[in-house]
Design a protein around this motif. Structure first.
Motif, short mmCIF file in Angstrom:
data_model
loop_
_atom_site.label_atom_id
_atom_site.label_comp_id
_atom_site.label_asym_id
_atom_site.label_seq_id
_atom_site.Cartn_x
_atom_site.Cartn_y
_atom_site.Cartn_z
N GLU A 44 0.73 -1.02 0.06
CA GLU A 44 -0.02 0.16 0.09
C GLU A 44 0.95 1.35 -0.05
OE1 GLU A 44 -2.03 -3.06 2.92
OE2 GLU A 44 -0.10 -2.15 2.44
N SER A 45 0.28 2.31 -0.61
CA SER A 45 0.84 3.81 -0.59
C SER A 45 -0.03 4.67 -0.60
CB SER A 45 2.05 3.73 -1.61
OG SER A 45 1.30 3.81 -2.86
N GLY A 46 0.15 5.89 -0.35
CA GLY A 46 -0.51 7.04 -0.40
C GLY A 46 -1.04 7.62 0.80
N GLY A 47 -0.95 6.95 1.94
CA GLY A 47 -1.22 7.68 3.40
C GLY A 47 -0.65 8.89 3.59
N GLY A 48 -1.09 9.55 4.65
CA GLY A 48 -0.48 11.03 5.08
C GLY A 48 -1.18 11.48 6.05
N LEU A 49 -0.78 12.82 6.23
CA LEU A 49 -1.57 13.64 7.09
C LEU A 49 -2.30 14.83 6.35
CD1 LEU A 49 -2.04 14.77 9.93
CD2 LEU A 49 0.08 15.87 9.90
N VAL A 50 -3.60 14.94 6.53
CA VAL A 50 -4.40 15.75 5.69
C VAL A 50 -5.33 16.51 7.00
CG1 VAL A 50 -4.02 14.44 3.69
CG2 VAL A 50 -5.96 14.04 5.23
N GLN A 51 -5.96 17.39 6.20
CA GLN A 51 -6.94 17.99 7.03
C GLN A 51 -8.31 17.79 6.68
OE1 GLN A 51 -6.19 22.60 6.37
NE2 GLN A 51 -4.91 22.48 8.32
N ALA A 52 -9.32 17.89 7.60
CA ALA A 52 -10.69 17.49 7.34
C ALA A 52 -11.07 18.11 6.07
CB ALA A 52 -11.43 17.93 8.49
N GLY A 53 -11.95 17.41 5.13
CA GLY A 53 -12.19 17.80 3.81
C GLY A 53 -11.29 17.81 2.73
N ASP A 54 -10.10 17.26 3.01
CA ASP A 54 -9.15 16.87 2.00
C ASP A 54 -9.06 15.56 1.34
OD1 ASP A 54 -6.12 18.53 3.48
OD2 ASP A 54 -7.88 19.56 2.37
N SER A 55 -8.53 15.43 0.44
CA SER A 55 -8.60 14.12 -0.44
C SER A 55 -7.54 13.31 -0.35
CB SER A 55 -8.86 14.43 -1.89
OG SER A 55 -10.43 14.91 -1.94
N LEU A 56 -7.43 12.01 -0.27
CA LEU A 56 -6.25 11.12 -0.58
C LEU A 56 -6.50 9.69 -1.49
CD1 LEU A 56 -4.74 10.57 2.96
CD2 LEU A 56 -3.53 11.81 1.15
N ARG A 57 -5.50 9.40 -2.33
CA ARG A 57 -5.80 8.23 -2.81
C ARG A 57 -4.68 7.32 -2.75
NH1 ARG A 57 -5.62 6.85 -9.56
NH2 ARG A 57 -3.32 6.86 -9.15
N LEU A 58 -5.25 6.00 -1.98
CA LEU A 58 -4.30 5.21 -1.81
C LEU A 58 -4.06 4.11 -3.13
CD1 LEU A 58 -5.83 4.00 1.80
CD2 LEU A 58 -4.18 5.98 1.17
N SER A 59 -3.12 3.65 -3.01
CA SER A 59 -2.73 2.51 -4.12
C SER A 59 -2.28 1.36 -3.39
CB SER A 59 -1.81 2.92 -4.97
OG SER A 59 -2.19 4.26 -5.67
N CYS A 60 -2.56 0.21 -3.89
CA CYS A 60 -1.86 -1.09 -3.44
C CYS A 60 -1.77 -1.96 -4.69
CB CYS A 60 -3.03 -1.84 -2.74
SG CYS A 60 -2.74 -3.51 -2.31
N VAL A 61 -0.42 -2.26 -4.82
CA VAL A 61 0.32 -3.12 -5.94
C VAL A 61 0.38 -4.45 -5.30
CG1 VAL A 61 2.09 -3.20 -7.47
CG2 VAL A 61 1.26 -0.74 -6.73
N ALA A 62 -0.04 -5.38 -6.10
CA ALA A 62 -0.11 -6.76 -5.97
C ALA A 62 0.96 -7.71 -6.71
CB ALA A 62 -1.34 -7.44 -6.10
#
Length: 124
Positions: free
Chosen positions: A6-24
């Motif tokens: 997995e990748s793409g996590g982090g620290l964000v503020q409420a209302g923001d967006s993130l996209r997580l990825s998972c390579v198999a």
């Protein structure tokens, strides 16, 4: 050797967006349904979303419906989790998983393979 990274996590503020990825790797990705789970400190692991082998249908936990979108690219052996309108209660470790049986990840015992997780922290 089976791997889910997995990748793409982090620290964000409420209302923001993130996209997580998972390579198999290490198994035939297109033959497996894929899912995302999360676990916050002191809480049980819960299913977030899951997706069938073809990409349709999908399943979402009530808490993320309308905000999160799961998708997959079988050519890239990758599953994604687009997370919009993030809330502090979305803070957790997020894990992807693969299962040979059903696209409904809310069934007991779901998950043949698991990743190590990526942390998502949403500040208020």
């Amino acid at each position: 050797q089976v791997r889910l990274v997995e990748s793409g996590g982090g620290l964000v503020q409420a209302g923001d967006s993130l996209r997580l990825s998972c390579v198999a790797s290490g198994f035939t990705f297109m033959r497996y349904t894929m899912g995302w789970f999360r676990q916050a400190p002191g809480k049980e692991r819960e299913v977030v979303a899951s997706i069938s082998r073809s990409g349709v249908p999908t399943y979402y936990a009530d808490s993320v419906k309308g905000r999160f979108t799961i998708s997959r690219d079988n050519a890239k052996n990758t599953v994604y989790l687009q997370m919009n309108s993030l809330k502090p209660e979305d803070t957790a470790g997020y894990y992807c998983a693969a299962d040979r049986r059903t696209w409904r990840a809310d069934v007991e015992g779901w998950g043949d393979y698991w990743g190590q997780g990526t942390q998502v922290t949403v500040s208020s």
